[in-house]
Enzyme design. Sequence first.
Site, PDB file in Angstrom:
ATOM      1  N   GLU A 292       8.341   5.981  -6.132  1.00 43.72           N
ATOM      2  CA  GLU A 292       8.135   5.402  -4.801  1.00 43.72           C
ATOM      3  C   GLU A 292       9.197   4.341  -4.507  1.00 43.72           C
ATOM      4  OE1 GLU A 292       3.967   5.412  -2.813  1.00 43.72           O
ATOM      5  OE2 GLU A 292       4.236   3.378  -3.559  1.00 43.72           O
ATOM      6  N   HIS A 321       4.163  20.663 -27.229  1.00 42.19           N
ATOM      7  CA  HIS A 321       3.615  22.019 -27.125  1.00 42.19           C
ATOM      8  C   HIS A 321       3.454  22.419 -25.668  1.00 42.19           C
ATOM      9  CE1 HIS A 321       2.795  22.058 -31.476  1.00 42.19           C
ATOM     10  NE2 HIS A 321       2.727  20.738 -31.272  1.00 42.19           N
ATOM     11  N   LYS A 432       0.407   9.832   6.235  1.00 48.35           N
ATOM     12  CA  LYS A 432      -0.861   9.107   6.430  1.00 48.35           C
ATOM     13  C   LYS A 432      -1.255   9.132   7.895  1.00 48.35           C
ATOM     14  CE  LYS A 432       0.016   5.354   3.215  1.00 48.35           C
ATOM     15  NZ  LYS A 432       0.062   3.908   3.149  1.00 48.35           N
TER      16      LYS A 432
HETATM   17  O1  PA5 Z   1       3.232   0.567  -3.961  1.00 49.10           O
HETATM   18  C1  PA5 Z   1       2.619   0.642  -2.930  1.00 49.10           C
HETATM   19  O2  PA5 Z   1       2.750  -0.181  -1.989  1.00 49.10           O
HETATM   20  C2  PA5 Z   1       1.599   1.730  -2.705  1.00 49.10           C
HETATM   21  O3  PA5 Z   1       1.586   2.657  -3.717  1.00 49.10           O
HETATM   22  C3  PA5 Z   1       0.214   1.116  -2.552  1.00 49.10           C
HETATM   23  O4  PA5 Z   1      -0.147   0.496  -3.747  1.00 49.10           O
HETATM   24  C4  PA5 Z   1      -0.838   2.163  -2.169  1.00 49.10           C
HETATM   25  O5  PA5 Z   1      -0.418   2.882  -1.054  1.00 49.10           O
HETATM   26  C5  PA5 Z   1      -2.154   1.485  -1.862  1.00 49.10           C
HETATM   27  O6  PA5 Z   1      -1.970   0.558  -0.831  1.00 49.10           O
HETATM   28  P1  PA5 Z   1      -3.012  -0.588  -0.559  1.00 49.10           P
HETATM   29  O7  PA5 Z   1      -3.054  -1.482  -1.736  1.00 49.10           O
HETATM   30  O8  PA5 Z   1      -2.504  -1.281   0.656  1.00 49.10           O
HETATM   31  O9  PA5 Z   1      -4.345   0.067  -0.325  1.00 49.10           O
END
Ligand code: PA5
Length: 465
Positions: A292, A321, A432
């Site tokens: 990410e 494996h 989203k």
């Molecule tokens: O790294 C990030 O920002 C995302 O992976 C969030 O952790 C994830 O989308 C969850 O978001 P939130 O904590 O706002 O619910």
Amino acid sequence: MGRLPIRIDYSLAMHPGTSAPGGLDERELDACASRFTEALDATLHDVRRGALGFWGLGGDPTIADAIDAVVAKLPAVDDVMVLGIGGSSLGGRSILEALRGPTGLGLPITPGPRVHFPDNSDPFVLRALFEHLRPERTLVVAISKSGGTVETAAALLLARAFLRDALGEKGMRERLVIITDPESGPLRDLAWRESLASLPVPKNVGGRFSVLTAVGLLPAALAGVDVRALLRGADAMRAACETRDLRKNPAGLFAALHVLHHERHGRGIHVLMPYADALRPFATWFVQLWAESLGKRVDLGGNVVERGPTPIPAVGATDQHAQVQLFMEGPRDKLITFIAVDEPAGDLAIPHEQGVFDDLGGLTMAGLLDAERRGTALALARDGRPSLTLHVPRIDAFSLGSLFFFFEAATAFAGRLYGVDAFGQPGVELGKRLASALLGRAGFESEREMVRETESNRNESHVLE
Ligand code: PA5
């Protein structure tokens, strides 16, 4: 500087550690030194201007104090449900599984409450939890930095109903803890409105960098983990990661090796393969952090580059494996990082049995695992396939804290070296918003139009029924 909390052996990522020309040339690494100091300076500049809050968490004693204060007021429970997703779930889960034993086996491995992480919207796990947990002995911790993540919000509504139906409004509120933005967002509003116990996710700490805030530390503290040792480990690693010499900076070295192997040798698949069951979720935490943070459409100058490595989780010896055949003989596009635990806890001696696998009797299971790891690394090297090994002395809170910081700092450096912003995630937004449109949620009218348009362009004859 004293010894590093972890040892990095990168000899098999370099030439001639790998027999065929698979390793990096010493000159290639040295040539990256000035690029790295620029990356370090830019990162530390961001730290100083308060943009990278994760950097100083290990040295902040107020975090653990605030957690203690909340924990002291909570009712005694047998089970904790942690509701959150992505960075609001994976870190806590990694701590719990590393330090409190594998949850998947259903074994009562350690005393203290069981901590569950139903992070998905799939009703499978949530339904099982609601069927089996006793509301009067259950605590719900809802974690969302933004406070509006739909998966977490939906699970929270279900959990509130589960508690309220059995215990009433007051009983429900007593068993609910909120971890979210300190000032704004729907969850913060809820915590204020209902006077719920709550802890902050600092504004300058991004979701996937938040494991050493209350996000990871409250679930850990509830299970009896020494959260101060986690923070101390992170702080020890922070000091090492501020070193300007690339060859002495552990996270800098890791980042440079990965970026150089990718840029110069096409090795854009980065495998993390701990030889430890306890670190299985940790590898998944790393995958989220690396993917990410580093997979981005545009570079820091705004040019479209569509750049980024592809991280893969694996675990040894299990994946010998499963995936190692591909690592050994498939495309030469991978750099593999093994994690070795030098002093494994609770080894098992393999018994002698006359006439049955005689040569195994007297060895130990940890010895077997270690030989499997070394054998795999050497076999890869003989075919010019590079790897590096992180040695952790043991799996304890201090080492784990060090590992968290190590990978977070490496991600910040790799972002700079790749020339991308490691701290946003614009690519997940559209999906989203389209999901919200499909659910008919208010305020997503233009997204509904996008759904209609894209759906109407699909050719229905490409569906096999
Ligand atoms: O790294 C990030 O920002 C995302 O992976 C969030 O952790 C994830 O989308 C969850 O978001 P939130 O904590 O706002 O619910």
